[in-house]
Scaffold this active site. Structure first.
Site, PDB file in Angstrom:
ATOM      1  N   ASP A  10       1.111  -1.660   0.266  1.00  0.00           N
ATOM      2  CA  ASP A  10       0.116  -0.064   0.288  1.00  0.00           C
ATOM      3  C   ASP A  10       0.842   1.041  -0.200  1.00  0.00           C
ATOM      4  O   ASP A  10       2.369   1.086   0.387  1.00  0.00           O
ATOM      5  CB  ASP A  10      -1.216  -0.055   1.588  1.00  0.00           C
ATOM      6  CG  ASP A  10      -1.868   1.343   1.632  1.00  0.00           C
ATOM      7  OD1 ASP A  10      -2.198   1.453   0.499  1.00  0.00           O
ATOM      8  OD2 ASP A  10      -1.699   1.845   2.414  1.00  0.00           O
ATOM      9  N   ASP A  12      -0.284   5.079   0.644  1.00  0.00           N
ATOM     10  CA  ASP A  12      -0.539   6.365   1.242  1.00  0.00           C
ATOM     11  C   ASP A  12      -0.727   5.422   3.698  1.00  0.00           C
ATOM     12  O   ASP A  12      -0.758   4.127   3.648  1.00  0.00           O
ATOM     13  CB  ASP A  12      -1.865   6.670   2.131  1.00  0.00           C
ATOM     14  CG  ASP A  12      -1.684   7.723   0.472  1.00  0.00           C
ATOM     15  OD1 ASP A  12      -1.514   8.269   0.571  1.00  0.00           O
ATOM     16  OD2 ASP A  12      -2.830   7.464   0.024  1.00  0.00           O
TER      17      ASP A  12
END
Length: 224
Positions: A10, A12
């Site tokens: 991922d 963020d």
């Protein structure tokens, strides 16, 4: 010898410490529309989710329809704040160097728009150095917590779900990885993940590992 797993990061909250900035900008933007929401509720409703999901939640929970003008103002302020304040996750560049030396491949699969992902990685100094393949929730029908994005990333990288290891920080992302049938490590070293309540919620989803420093990822990836 079995191939090393593909590591799906991922963005963020994992590669960049962006979630406090993003949620603050979102709360400020919603306030201009007459929607007041506390930080805890913002994390619960929006952390790790796409803009499309955010719009749907605002319409369902607050009865407000936010148009393109709202999204444009939100992105403009968010990108300005990123350019001023965004930092890479501590140790991520060193971790990627170590993983590359060990023969691991990786990609990025994020709920954010492609331009936001690239901007975040560029500001953090990661994009020009590593140029990882990037996949966005805008490329699939359903964002996290649905498994679509991770399955799409694996397919594009020509790897089976069993060959993938997802690195996530959000409840929606961990749920998505598990729904995809992939192993998932939960990163809890970001600034938004420090409360005991949040970590308890992460633990309740039963990730394969919870870790708070990127050197631990390098050590544990070798055991997967």
């Amino acid at each position: 010898m079995a191939a090393k797993p593909l590591i799906i990061f991922d963005c963020d909250g994992v590669l960049v410490d962006s979630e406090p900035i993003s949620l603050a900008v979102l709360r400020e933007a919603l306030a201009t529309e007459g929607i007041s929401i506390c930080d805890e509720d913002a994390r619960r409703l929006f952390l790790g989710r796409s803009l499309a999901t955010m719009l749907a939640v605002v319409k369902q929970d607050f009865g407000a329809t936010l148009g393109d003008g709202f999204l444009e103002r939100l992105r403009r302020e968010l990108y300005a704040r990123f350019r001023r304040d965004l930092k890479p996750t501590e140790g991520i560049a060193e971790a990627w160097t170590a993983l590359a030396a060990e023969g691991y491949g990786w990609c990025v699969a994020s709920s954010s728009q492609p331009e936001r992902i690239r901007l975040s990685l560029e500001i953090a100094g990661l994009l020009p150095r590593f140029e990882p393949p990037i996949f966005s929730a805008s490329m699939v029908e359903n964002g996290k917590p649905a498994p679509d994005l991770f399955l799409y990333a694996a397919s594009r990288m020509k790897r089976s779900r069993e060959e993938c290891l997802v690195i996530e920080d959000s409840l929606a992302g961990i749920a998505a990885a598990k729904a995809a049938g992939m192993r998932v490590f939960a990163y809890v070293g970001a600034s938004h993940a420090q409360s005991s309540d949040y970590r308890a919620q992460i633990a309740a989803l039963d990730p394969d590992l919870m870790f708070d420093a990127m050197d631990i990822l390098v050590q544990r990836a070798a055991k997967v």
